[in-house]
Motif scaffolding. Structure first.
Motif, PDB file in Angstrom:
ATOM      1  N   PRO A   1      51.862 -15.901  49.744  1.00 30.42           N
ATOM      2  CA  PRO A   1      52.436 -15.697  48.412  1.00 30.42           C
ATOM      3  C   PRO A   1      52.785 -17.021  47.733  1.00 30.42           C
ATOM      4  O   PRO A   1      53.222 -17.970  48.382  1.00 30.42           O
ATOM      5  CB  PRO A   1      53.717 -14.899  48.687  1.00 30.42           C
ATOM      6  CG  PRO A   1      53.538 -14.325  50.040  1.00 30.42           C
ATOM      7  CD  PRO A   1      52.655 -15.279  50.794  1.00 30.42           C
ATOM      8  N   VAL A   2      52.551 -17.073  46.420  1.00 25.44           N
ATOM      9  CA  VAL A   2      52.839 -18.251  45.611  1.00 25.44           C
ATOM     10  C   VAL A   2      53.921 -17.879  44.600  1.00 25.44           C
ATOM     11  O   VAL A   2      53.833 -16.839  43.952  1.00 25.44           O
ATOM     12  CB  VAL A   2      51.571 -18.725  44.861  1.00 25.44           C
ATOM     13  CG1 VAL A   2      51.879 -19.860  43.915  1.00 25.44           C
ATOM     14  CG2 VAL A   2      50.494 -19.111  45.844  1.00 25.44           C
ATOM     15  N   ASP A   3      54.943 -18.728  44.462  1.00 28.04           N
ATOM     16  CA  ASP A   3      56.002 -18.526  43.468  1.00 28.04           C
ATOM     17  C   ASP A   3      55.470 -18.990  42.116  1.00 28.04           C
ATOM     18  O   ASP A   3      55.346 -20.176  41.868  1.00 28.04           O
ATOM     19  CB  ASP A   3      57.245 -19.311  43.863  1.00 28.04           C
ATOM     20  CG  ASP A   3      58.410 -19.117  42.914  1.00 28.04           C
ATOM     21  OD1 ASP A   3      58.257 -18.452  41.874  1.00 28.04           O
ATOM     22  OD2 ASP A   3      59.490 -19.649  43.208  1.00 28.04           O
ATOM     23  N   VAL A   4      55.113 -18.047  41.235  1.00 30.09           N
ATOM     24  CA  VAL A   4      54.510 -18.416  39.960  1.00 30.09           C
ATOM     25  C   VAL A   4      55.503 -19.008  38.979  1.00 30.09           C
ATOM     26  O   VAL A   4      55.114 -19.618  37.989  1.00 30.09           O
ATOM     27  CB  VAL A   4      53.742 -17.236  39.304  1.00 30.09           C
ATOM     28  CG1 VAL A   4      52.636 -16.761  40.216  1.00 30.09           C
ATOM     29  CG2 VAL A   4      54.672 -16.110  38.928  1.00 30.09           C
ATOM     30  N   GLY A   5      56.803 -18.850  39.231  1.00 31.09           N
ATOM     31  CA  GLY A   5      57.820 -19.431  38.360  1.00 31.09           C
ATOM     32  C   GLY A   5      57.918 -20.934  38.496  1.00 31.09           C
ATOM     33  O   GLY A   5      58.403 -21.616  37.605  1.00 31.09           O
ATOM     34  N   GLY A   6      57.476 -21.466  39.614  1.00 27.91           N
ATOM     35  CA  GLY A   6      57.476 -22.912  39.812  1.00 27.91           C
ATOM     36  C   GLY A   6      58.747 -23.425  40.453  1.00 27.91           C
ATOM     37  O   GLY A   6      59.762 -22.741  40.527  1.00 27.91           O
TER      38      GLY A   6
ATOM     39  N   TRP B   1      48.950 -23.206  38.531  1.00 31.29           N
ATOM     40  CA  TRP B   1      49.620 -22.442  37.477  1.00 31.29           C
ATOM     41  C   TRP B   1      50.183 -23.357  36.413  1.00 31.29           C
ATOM     42  O   TRP B   1      50.668 -24.448  36.723  1.00 31.29           O
ATOM     43  CB  TRP B   1      50.771 -21.620  38.074  1.00 31.29           C
ATOM     44  CG  TRP B   1      50.299 -20.573  39.012  1.00 31.29           C
ATOM     45  CD1 TRP B   1      50.074 -20.713  40.357  1.00 31.29           C
ATOM     46  CD2 TRP B   1      49.963 -19.225  38.688  1.00 31.29           C
ATOM     47  NE1 TRP B   1      49.624 -19.535  40.881  1.00 31.29           N
ATOM     48  CE2 TRP B   1      49.549 -18.605  39.884  1.00 31.29           C
ATOM     49  CE3 TRP B   1      49.977 -18.492  37.507  1.00 31.29           C
ATOM     50  CZ2 TRP B   1      49.151 -17.275  39.917  1.00 31.29           C
ATOM     51  CZ3 TRP B   1      49.582 -17.166  37.559  1.00 31.29           C
ATOM     52  CH2 TRP B   1      49.176 -16.573  38.742  1.00 31.29           C
ATOM     53  N   THR B   2      50.124 -22.906  35.168  1.00 31.41           N
ATOM     54  CA  THR B   2      50.843 -23.541  34.067  1.00 31.41           C
ATOM     55  C   THR B   2      51.851 -22.526  33.558  1.00 31.41           C
ATOM     56  O   THR B   2      51.643 -21.311  33.670  1.00 31.41           O
ATOM     57  CB  THR B   2      49.911 -23.961  32.919  1.00 31.41           C
ATOM     58  OG1 THR B   2      49.227 -22.814  32.427  1.00 31.41           O
ATOM     59  CG2 THR B   2      48.904 -24.998  33.388  1.00 31.41           C
ATOM     60  N   ARG B   3      52.957 -23.004  33.018  1.00 24.58           N
ATOM     61  CA  ARG B   3      54.021 -22.119  32.556  1.00 24.58           C
ATOM     62  C   ARG B   3      54.463 -22.495  31.156  1.00 24.58           C
ATOM     63  O   ARG B   3      54.486 -23.672  30.819  1.00 24.58           O
ATOM     64  CB  ARG B   3      55.218 -22.207  33.505  1.00 24.58           C
ATOM     65  CG  ARG B   3      54.920 -21.665  34.870  1.00 24.58           C
ATOM     66  CD  ARG B   3      55.850 -22.286  35.919  1.00 24.58           C
ATOM     67  NE  ARG B   3      55.272 -22.128  37.242  1.00 24.58           N
ATOM     68  CZ  ARG B   3      54.437 -22.981  37.793  1.00 24.58           C
ATOM     69  NH1 ARG B   3      54.101 -24.076  37.166  1.00 24.58           N
ATOM     70  NH2 ARG B   3      53.934 -22.760  38.981  1.00 24.58           N
ATOM     71  N   ARG B   4      54.816 -21.464  30.389  1.00 21.92           N
ATOM     72  CA  ARG B   4      55.394 -21.710  29.069  1.00 21.92           C
ATOM     73  C   ARG B   4      56.354 -20.584  28.743  1.00 21.92           C
ATOM     74  O   ARG B   4      56.284 -19.498  29.308  1.00 21.92           O
ATOM     75  CB  ARG B   4      54.322 -21.867  28.006  1.00 21.92           C
ATOM     76  CG  ARG B   4      53.543 -20.621  27.688  1.00 21.92           C
ATOM     77  CD  ARG B   4      52.472 -20.899  26.633  1.00 21.92           C
ATOM     78  NE  ARG B   4      51.761 -19.708  26.281  1.00 21.92           N
ATOM     79  CZ  ARG B   4      52.140 -18.841  25.339  1.00 21.92           C
ATOM     80  NH1 ARG B   4      53.246 -19.059  24.658  1.00 21.92           N
ATOM     81  NH2 ARG B   4      51.429 -17.765  25.081  1.00 21.92           N
TER      82      ARG B   4
END
Length: 88
Positions: free
Chosen positions: A20-25, A74-77
């Motif tokens: 599992p990867v934490d997509v929130g960073g 992942w990129t986040r905005r």
């Protein structure tokens, strides 16, 4: 993770499930919750609520994590303009 609710994504392949990867960073030290997932080929988008901008943990914002390589990076905005109280 770290005593907080997090949004995690795992990928299924012919070899089995990925870790599992934490997509929130790593920047997120607050609750992440109510995710929605959209997938089309290698494009993956996860919209979720996050309290990272409010140290008191009351207000939340919408965040969008996107990957164009099947979830490897992942990129986040933050698409929301104002924080709001999900209890109201």
């Amino acid at each position: 993770m770290n005593g907080q609710a997090d949004v995690l994504v795992a990928r299924s392949t012919a070899a089995g499930w990925s870790a599992p990867v934490d997509v929130g960073g790593d920047l997120s030290r607050a609750d992440q919750f109510q995710p929605s997932l959209a997938v089309a080929r290698d494009e993956v988008h996860v919209l979720f609520l996050d309290r990272r901008l409010d140290p008191s943990g009351t207000f939340a914002d919408e965040w969008l994590a996107s990957s164009s390589d099947g979830g490897t990076t992942w990129t986040r905005r933050r698409p929301s303009h104002d924080s709001w109280d999900p209890a109201i």
